[in-house]
Write a protein that holds these residues in place. Structure first.
Motif, PDB file in Angstrom:
ATOM      1  N   HIS A 222      38.227  24.668  21.328  1.00 42.78           N
ATOM      2  CA  HIS A 222      38.266  23.209  21.639  1.00 42.78           C
ATOM      3  C   HIS A 222      38.138  23.032  23.101  1.00 42.78           C
ATOM      4  O   HIS A 222      39.086  23.457  23.566  1.00 42.78           O
ATOM      5  CB  HIS A 222      39.406  22.534  20.832  1.00 42.78           C
ATOM      6  CG  HIS A 222      39.468  21.054  21.065  1.00 42.78           C
ATOM      7  ND1 HIS A 222      38.557  20.234  20.564  1.00 42.78           N
ATOM      8  CD2 HIS A 222      40.328  20.520  21.939  1.00 42.78           C
ATOM      9  CE1 HIS A 222      38.923  19.168  20.908  1.00 42.78           C
ATOM     10  NE2 HIS A 222      40.063  19.229  21.719  1.00 42.78           N
TER      11      HIS A 222
ATOM     12  N   HIS B 194      33.414  29.195   9.764  1.00 42.76           N
ATOM     13  CA  HIS B 194      34.331  29.751  10.602  1.00 42.76           C
ATOM     14  C   HIS B 194      34.623  31.495  10.318  1.00 42.76           C
ATOM     15  O   HIS B 194      35.363  31.951  10.559  1.00 42.76           O
ATOM     16  CB  HIS B 194      35.456  29.201  10.675  1.00 42.76           C
ATOM     17  CG  HIS B 194      36.478  28.858   9.662  1.00 42.76           C
ATOM     18  ND1 HIS B 194      36.357  27.492   8.934  1.00 42.76           N
ATOM     19  CD2 HIS B 194      37.213  29.879   9.002  1.00 42.76           C
ATOM     20  CE1 HIS B 194      37.286  27.808   7.961  1.00 42.76           C
ATOM     21  NE2 HIS B 194      37.609  29.002   7.910  1.00 42.76           N
TER      22      HIS B 194
ATOM     23  N   PRO C 103      35.958  29.121  15.962  1.00 45.84           N
ATOM     24  CA  PRO C 103      37.314  28.947  15.264  1.00 45.84           C
ATOM     25  C   PRO C 103      37.452  27.226  14.938  1.00 45.84           C
ATOM     26  O   PRO C 103      36.874  26.495  15.431  1.00 45.84           O
ATOM     27  CB  PRO C 103      38.346  29.292  16.395  1.00 45.84           C
ATOM     28  CG  PRO C 103      37.465  29.039  17.690  1.00 45.84           C
ATOM     29  CD  PRO C 103      36.127  29.423  17.514  1.00 45.84           C
ATOM     30  N   SER C 104      38.448  27.310  14.348  1.00 46.89           N
ATOM     31  CA  SER C 104      38.721  25.610  13.655  1.00 46.89           C
ATOM     32  C   SER C 104      38.879  24.503  14.895  1.00 46.89           C
ATOM     33  O   SER C 104      39.675  25.101  15.705  1.00 46.89           O
ATOM     34  CB  SER C 104      39.869  25.567  12.843  1.00 46.89           C
ATOM     35  OG  SER C 104      40.195  24.507  12.205  1.00 46.89           O
ATOM     36  N   GLY C 105      38.211  23.677  14.760  1.00 45.03           N
ATOM     37  CA  GLY C 105      38.392  22.568  15.828  1.00 45.03           C
ATOM     38  C   GLY C 105      37.334  22.831  17.043  1.00 45.03           C
ATOM     39  O   GLY C 105      37.438  21.910  17.920  1.00 45.03           O
ATOM     40  N   CYS C 106      36.487  23.766  17.035  1.00 46.95           N
ATOM     41  CA  CYS C 106      35.636  23.901  17.952  1.00 46.95           C
ATOM     42  C   CYS C 106      34.384  23.120  18.072  1.00 46.95           C
ATOM     43  O   CYS C 106      33.526  23.122  18.791  1.00 46.95           O
ATOM     44  CB  CYS C 106      35.137  25.214  18.242  1.00 46.95           C
ATOM     45  SG  CYS C 106      33.645  25.759  16.830  1.00 46.95           S
ATOM     46  N   GLY C 107      34.342  22.172  17.089  1.00 48.08           N
ATOM     47  CA  GLY C 107      33.361  21.224  17.179  1.00 48.08           C
ATOM     48  C   GLY C 107      31.924  21.541  16.299  1.00 48.08           C
ATOM     49  O   GLY C 107      31.049  21.016  16.336  1.00 48.08           O
ATOM     50  N   LYS C 108      32.026  22.660  15.527  1.00 45.38           N
ATOM     51  CA  LYS C 108      30.935  22.928  14.560  1.00 45.38           C
ATOM     52  C   LYS C 108      30.370  21.756  13.790  1.00 45.38           C
ATOM     53  O   LYS C 108      29.333  21.544  13.662  1.00 45.38           O
ATOM     54  CB  LYS C 108      31.181  24.165  13.552  1.00 45.38           C
ATOM     55  CG  LYS C 108      31.851  25.327  14.321  1.00 45.38           C
ATOM     56  CD  LYS C 108      32.234  26.511  13.395  1.00 45.38           C
ATOM     57  CE  LYS C 108      33.272  26.246  12.581  1.00 45.38           C
ATOM     58  NZ  LYS C 108      34.784  25.822  12.847  1.00 45.38           N
ATOM     59  N   SER C 109      31.508  21.249  12.953  1.00 46.83           N
ATOM     60  CA  SER C 109      31.155  20.119  12.007  1.00 46.83           C
ATOM     61  C   SER C 109      30.488  18.720  12.754  1.00 46.83           C
ATOM     62  O   SER C 109      29.638  18.167  12.403  1.00 46.83           O
ATOM     63  CB  SER C 109      32.149  19.617  11.271  1.00 46.83           C
ATOM     64  OG  SER C 109      32.636  20.668  10.475  1.00 46.83           O
ATOM     65  N   SER C 110      31.045  18.854  13.993  1.00 45.66           N
ATOM     66  CA  SER C 110      30.670  17.487  14.625  1.00 45.66           C
ATOM     67  C   SER C 110      29.006  17.951  15.346  1.00 45.66           C
ATOM     68  O   SER C 110      28.556  16.893  15.417  1.00 45.66           O
ATOM     69  CB  SER C 110      31.700  17.400  16.054  1.00 45.66           C
ATOM     70  OG  SER C 110      32.923  17.152  15.621  1.00 45.66           O
TER      71      SER C 110
ATOM     72  N   TYR D  17      35.328  11.945  20.532  1.00 44.00           N
ATOM     73  CA  TYR D  17      35.923  10.998  19.688  1.00 44.00           C
ATOM     74  C   TYR D  17      36.841  10.450  20.509  1.00 44.00           C
ATOM     75  O   TYR D  17      37.975  10.822  20.795  1.00 44.00           O
ATOM     76  CB  TYR D  17      36.595  11.605  18.497  1.00 44.00           C
ATOM     77  CG  TYR D  17      35.623  12.269  17.655  1.00 44.00           C
ATOM     78  CD1 TYR D  17      34.949  11.543  16.689  1.00 44.00           C
ATOM     79  CD2 TYR D  17      35.490  13.807  17.717  1.00 44.00           C
ATOM     80  CE1 TYR D  17      34.141  12.429  15.688  1.00 44.00           C
ATOM     81  CE2 TYR D  17      34.521  14.388  16.771  1.00 44.00           C
ATOM     82  CZ  TYR D  17      34.056  13.890  15.919  1.00 44.00           C
ATOM     83  OH  TYR D  17      32.991  14.405  15.050  1.00 44.00           O
TER      84      TYR D  17
ATOM     85  N   ALA E 201      34.776  16.905  21.591  1.00 49.14           N
ATOM     86  CA  ALA E 201      34.887  17.848  20.572  1.00 49.14           C
ATOM     87  C   ALA E 201      33.960  19.229  21.047  1.00 49.14           C
ATOM     88  O   ALA E 201      34.217  20.203  20.680  1.00 49.14           O
ATOM     89  CB  ALA E 201      34.254  17.250  19.587  1.00 49.14           C
TER      90      ALA E 201
ATOM     91  N   GLU F 141      30.195  24.482   5.950  1.00 49.03           N
ATOM     92  CA  GLU F 141      30.899  25.140   5.114  1.00 49.03           C
ATOM     93  C   GLU F 141      30.918  24.801   3.719  1.00 49.03           C
ATOM     94  O   GLU F 141      31.976  24.649   3.110  1.00 49.03           O
ATOM     95  CB  GLU F 141      32.490  24.870   5.744  1.00 49.03           C
ATOM     96  CG  GLU F 141      32.626  24.942   7.142  1.00 49.03           C
ATOM     97  CD  GLU F 141      33.915  25.843   7.610  1.00 49.03           C
ATOM     98  OE1 GLU F 141      34.381  26.955   7.000  1.00 49.03           O
ATOM     99  OE2 GLU F 141      34.420  25.670   8.834  1.00 49.03           O
TER     100      GLU F 141
HETATM  101  N1  LIG Z   1      36.521  11.485  12.949  1.00 42.90           N
HETATM  102  C1  LIG Z   1      37.112  12.179  13.981  1.00 42.90           C
HETATM  103  N2  LIG Z   1      38.051  11.487  15.000  1.00 42.90           N
HETATM  104  C2  LIG Z   1      38.571  12.041  15.876  1.00 42.90           C
HETATM  105  N3  LIG Z   1      38.713  13.372  16.182  1.00 42.90           N
HETATM  106  C3  LIG Z   1      37.967  14.164  15.306  1.00 42.90           C
HETATM  107  C4  LIG Z   1      37.170  13.764  14.161  1.00 42.90           C
HETATM  108  N4  LIG Z   1      36.444  14.541  13.777  1.00 42.90           N
HETATM  109  C5  LIG Z   1      36.898  15.482  14.517  1.00 42.90           C
HETATM  110  N5  LIG Z   1      37.470  15.244  15.486  1.00 42.90           N
HETATM  111  C6  LIG Z   1      38.115  16.399  16.407  1.00 42.90           C
HETATM  112  O1  LIG Z   1      37.062  16.916  17.285  1.00 42.90           O
HETATM  113  C7  LIG Z   1      37.152  18.363  17.309  1.00 42.90           C
HETATM  114  C8  LIG Z   1      36.298  18.977  16.584  1.00 42.90           C
HETATM  115  O2  LIG Z   1      36.560  18.950  15.177  1.00 42.90           O
HETATM  116  P1  LIG Z   1      35.463  19.461  14.073  1.00 42.90           P
HETATM  117  O3  LIG Z   1      35.804  19.268  12.862  1.00 42.90           O
HETATM  118  O4  LIG Z   1      33.856  19.328  14.397  1.00 42.90           O
HETATM  119  O5  LIG Z   1      35.496  21.146  14.446  1.00 42.90           O
HETATM  120  P2  LIG Z   1      35.160  22.257  13.380  1.00 42.90           P
HETATM  121  O6  LIG Z   1      34.883  23.352  14.291  1.00 42.90           O
HETATM  122  O7  LIG Z   1      34.069  21.883  12.572  1.00 42.90           O
HETATM  123  O8  LIG Z   1      36.686  22.386  12.733  1.00 42.90           O
HETATM  124  P3  LIG Z   1      36.898  23.283  11.137  1.00 42.90           P
HETATM  125  O9  LIG Z   1      36.285  24.433  11.052  1.00 42.90           O
HETATM  126  O10 LIG Z   1      38.258  22.989  11.184  1.00 42.90           O
HETATM  127  O11 LIG Z   1      36.148  22.207  10.373  1.00 42.90           O
HETATM  128  C9  LIG Z   1      38.711  18.641  16.544  1.00 42.90           C
HETATM  129  O12 LIG Z   1      39.605  18.558  17.767  1.00 42.90           O
HETATM  130  C10 LIG Z   1      38.944  17.111  16.014  1.00 42.90           C
HETATM  131  O13 LIG Z   1      40.330  17.148  15.753  1.00 42.90           O
END
Ligand SMILES: Nc1ncnc2c1ncn2[C@@H]1O[C@H](COP(=O)(O)OP(=O)(O)OP(=O)(O)O)[C@@H](O)[C@H]1O
Length: 271
Positions: A221, A203, A49-56, A25, A30, A170
């Motif tokens: 992350h 997570h 863990p939160s922020g590791c990029g799973k949703s991405s 991003y 991510a 999730e």
């Molecule tokens: N739209 C966006 N713009 C900028 N950065 C983003 C965006 N979406 C996610 N990120 C960043 O990318 C990284 C991965 O985010 P992501 O949501 O994929 O993680 P996650 O593992 O799914 O976290 P969670 O369990 O908290 O949902 C994080 O550092 C987040 O801040």
């Protein structure tokens, strides 16, 4: 006890393949060089863990996000955008347009994609509404439903499209513990009957073990592959067992204590 990667017998090619996927991003990375294969009928979990990029990663598989490096393919064809072969169920309860009834919500993508005529879409919607246990609520509006019921509608809407892969981000995280458990059970029951292919983000280590047959562990992350394991022997009935607790503990150690495993071929682990 061992939990190792076991490929489904006879599976020659993965249905969904992520190869060296890095996601960014702006300047923020991510995920870094993530590879995994999802086979038809897998319940494949991305855990970390939160922020590791799973949703991405899930968004990239859905076609909402383009990798800065690497690629994702479905059935051998590169993912270049969203498509009806990949439907996402999100965590948020507001994923259902509030002005549409349950039935209209389930029918909507079927009509939008011109897959079915109106009466066929209605018939299919009623079938799936019943399947997720919402028979009788077809004319209700989302605001009159509980969180669990709204997620059932989202699942019915997704499965009615008969996607190649059901993507779930999730989906039960905002539910109370009891409802979450019920929904995990319900998802397992639906999978037993339909054997769809699932890519599921969580997570929660316990949820990953209960829902998945294969789990990809991602480091904090930016997300990189820590390990990959087979967890098909666990379900809600085994959730309190010593074996389950030991597996959960081992995954916790792998997630938070182990060094990142650089080579994909070395990443399958025994627990
Ligand atoms: N739209 C966006 N713009 C900028 N950065 C983003 C965006 N979406 C996610 N990120 C960043 O990318 C990284 C991965 O985010 P992501 O949501 O994929 O993680 P996650 O593992 O799914 O976290 P969670 O369990 O908290 O949902 C994080 O550092 C987040 O801040």
């Amino acid at each position: 006890m061992t939990l190792q990667v076991v490929r489904p017998v006879g599976a020659v090619a993965p249905l969904l393949k992520a190869s060296g996927v890095s996601l960014e991003y702006g300047g923020t990375r991510a995920t870094h060089d993530v590879s995994f294969d999802v086979y038809r009928g897998d319940r494949f979990v991305l855990l970390g863990p939160s922020g590791c990029g799973k949703s991405s990663l899930l968004k990239a598989a859905a076609g909402f996000l383009t990798p800065s490096a690497g690629s994702i393919s479905i059935d051998g064809a590169a993912v270049t955008g969203p498509g009806p072969d990949r439907i996402v169920v999100f965590q948020e309860f507001d994923q259902l347009p509030p002005w549409k009834t349950v039935k209209e919500n389930v029918m909507f993508p079927l009509l939008m994609t011109k897959r079915l005529r109106r009466h066929e879409a209605e018939e299919r919607a009623m079938h799936w509404i019943a399947k997720v246990g919402l028979g009788g609520f077809e004319n209700a509006h989302p605001h009159t439903l509980s969180g669990g019921m709204k997620q059932r509608v989202a699942i019915a809407r997704a499965l009615a499209m008969q996607p190649e892969v059901l993507l779930m981000d999730e989906p039960f995280a905002a539910l109370d513990a009891l409802t979450r458990r019920n929904m995990q059970e319900e998802l397992g029951r639906l999978w037993e009957e339909l054997r769809f292919t699932l890519l599921f983000v969580t997570h929660s280590i316990e949820e990953a073990l209960v829902v998945g047959n294969r789990i990809l562990l991602l480091s904090p992350h930016p997300g990189q592959v820590r390990a990959e394991l087979n967890s098909h022997q666990f379900d809600l009935r085994s959730a309190g067992s010593a074996e389950f607790q030991a597996a959960a503990q081992r995954i916790h150690s792998l997630l938070f204590d182990a060094p990142v495993i650089a080579k994909p071929l070395d990443r399958s682990v025994a627990l």
